[in-house]
Design a protein around this motif. Structure first.
Motif, PDB file in Angstrom:
ATOM      1  N   LEU A  78       0.962  -1.222  -0.165  1.00 24.10           N
ATOM      2  CA  LEU A  78       0.244  -0.053  -0.204  1.00 24.10           C
ATOM      3  C   LEU A  78       0.756   1.376   0.100  1.00 24.10           C
ATOM      4  O   LEU A  78       0.699   2.574  -0.507  1.00 24.10           O
ATOM      5  N   LEU A  79       1.889   1.447   0.525  1.00 26.43           N
ATOM      6  CA  LEU A  79       2.890   2.304   0.807  1.00 26.43           C
ATOM      7  C   LEU A  79       3.244   2.619  -0.765  1.00 26.43           C
ATOM      8  O   LEU A  79       3.639   3.485  -1.049  1.00 26.43           O
ATOM      9  N   SER A  80       3.962   1.312  -1.257  1.00 24.39           N
ATOM     10  CA  SER A  80       4.877   1.405  -2.670  1.00 24.39           C
ATOM     11  C   SER A  80       3.657   2.310  -3.618  1.00 24.39           C
ATOM     12  O   SER A  80       3.799   2.936  -4.144  1.00 24.39           O
ATOM     13  N   GLU A  81       2.441   1.869  -3.282  1.00 23.27           N
ATOM     14  CA  GLU A  81       1.048   2.300  -4.433  1.00 23.27           C
ATOM     15  C   GLU A  81       1.377   3.667  -4.234  1.00 23.27           C
ATOM     16  O   GLU A  81       0.682   4.928  -5.424  1.00 23.27           O
ATOM     17  N   GLU A  82       1.758   4.341  -3.023  1.00 28.58           N
ATOM     18  CA  GLU A  82       1.121   5.838  -2.794  1.00 28.58           C
ATOM     19  C   GLU A  82       2.678   6.802  -2.912  1.00 28.58           C
ATOM     20  O   GLU A  82       2.625   7.715  -2.939  1.00 28.58           O
ATOM     21  N   GLY A  83       4.186   6.131  -3.701  1.00 35.46           N
ATOM     22  CA  GLY A  83       5.012   6.767  -3.990  1.00 35.46           C
ATOM     23  C   GLY A  83       5.655   6.243  -2.612  1.00 35.46           C
ATOM     24  O   GLY A  83       7.044   7.157  -2.974  1.00 35.46           O
ATOM     25  N   VAL A  84       5.164   5.936  -1.599  1.00 41.01           N
ATOM     26  CA  VAL A  84       6.563   6.117  -1.134  1.00 41.01           C
ATOM     27  C   VAL A  84       7.823   4.375  -0.860  1.00 41.01           C
ATOM     28  O   VAL A  84       6.771   3.330  -1.120  1.00 41.01           O
ATOM     29  N   GLU A  85       8.898   4.616  -1.089  1.00 43.85           N
ATOM     30  CA  GLU A  85       9.989   3.531  -0.980  1.00 43.85           C
ATOM     31  C   GLU A  85      10.185   3.107  -0.032  1.00 43.85           C
ATOM     32  O   GLU A  85      10.590   3.401   1.312  1.00 43.85           O
ATOM     33  N   VAL A  86       9.690   1.559  -0.190  1.00 45.60           N
ATOM     34  CA  VAL A  86       9.823   0.622   1.181  1.00 45.60           C
ATOM     35  C   VAL A  86      11.325  -0.635   0.876  1.00 45.60           C
ATOM     36  O   VAL A  86      10.787  -1.727   0.012  1.00 45.60           O
ATOM     37  N   SER A  87      12.486   0.097   1.525  1.00 47.61           N
ATOM     38  CA  SER A  87      13.749  -1.012   1.913  1.00 47.61           C
ATOM     39  C   SER A  87      12.732  -3.187   1.962  1.00 47.61           C
ATOM     40  O   SER A  87      11.991  -3.361   2.101  1.00 47.61           O
ATOM     41  N   GLY A  88      13.164  -3.947   0.928  1.00 48.43           N
ATOM     42  CA  GLY A  88      13.187  -5.279   1.305  1.00 48.43           C
ATOM     43  C   GLY A  88      12.927  -5.489   2.223  1.00 48.43           C
ATOM     44  O   GLY A  88      12.595  -6.764   3.077  1.00 48.43           O
ATOM     45  N   LYS A  89      13.656  -5.376   3.492  1.00 48.50           N
ATOM     46  CA  LYS A  89      13.313  -5.492   4.540  1.00 48.50           C
ATOM     47  C   LYS A  89      12.346  -4.778   5.983  1.00 48.50           C
ATOM     48  O   LYS A  89      11.912  -4.321   6.845  1.00 48.50           O
ATOM     49  N   GLY A  90      11.004  -3.712   4.953  1.00 43.27           N
ATOM     50  CA  GLY A  90      10.467  -3.398   5.703  1.00 43.27           C
ATOM     51  C   GLY A  90      10.189  -1.656   6.321  1.00 43.27           C
ATOM     52  O   GLY A  90      10.272  -1.695   7.224  1.00 43.27           O
ATOM     53  N   LYS A  91      11.924  -1.130   5.741  1.00 43.66           N
ATOM     54  CA  LYS A  91      11.907  -0.073   6.365  1.00 43.66           C
ATOM     55  C   LYS A  91      11.536   1.194   5.006  1.00 43.66           C
ATOM     56  O   LYS A  91      11.697   1.249   3.911  1.00 43.66           O
ATOM     57  N   VAL A  92      11.287   2.194   5.924  1.00 46.01           N
ATOM     58  CA  VAL A  92      11.472   3.719   5.102  1.00 46.01           C
ATOM     59  C   VAL A  92      12.265   4.606   5.231  1.00 46.01           C
ATOM     60  O   VAL A  92      12.354   5.080   7.040  1.00 46.01           O
TER      61      VAL A  92
END
Length: 111
Positions: A78-92
């Motif tokens: 959901l964050l990625s769909e909003e343009g927020v990059e999330v690392s493979g480890k689940g970090k913003v």
């Protein structure tokens, strides 16, 4: 509903798409900087009822902290769909994506 609970809900509803806020930040904006755990409980118990953008809330390190792997994946998606990059480890990256509420009109806090 208790006034603090209502304030927390109001703050969470104001987090814009493409940004995140931390539990502690929400607690501070709602008037009780030491109540981050209470924010987590409110978010968990009232997200559906109030259609809260729960995916926009992360911990103080910018990490997705939902214990259920499927829900954590949903949050990252959901964050990625909003343009927020999330690392493979689940970090913003908070320096890039953390909501700066002070830059927005805060009349909602006083109402």
């Amino acid at each position: 509903m208790e006034p603090y609970t209502q304030q927390v809900i109001t703050v969470i509803q104001e987090i814009p798409a493409g940004a995140v806020a931390t539990y502690g930040q929400i607690a501070r904006l709602a008037g009780n900087p030491r109540a981050a755990r209470q924010v987590a409980r409110i978010l968990h118990s009232m997200s559906r009822k109030y259609d809260l953008p729960w995916q926009r809330v992360v911990n103080a390190k910018g990490e997705i902290v939902i214990g259920d792997p499927e829900a954590a994946h949903t949050q990252a998606s959901l964050l990625s769909e909003e343009g927020v990059e999330v690392s493979g480890k689940g970090k913003v990256n908070l320096s890039k994506y953390q909501w700066n509420a002070e830059d927005h009109n805060q009349d909602w806090l006083e109402g």
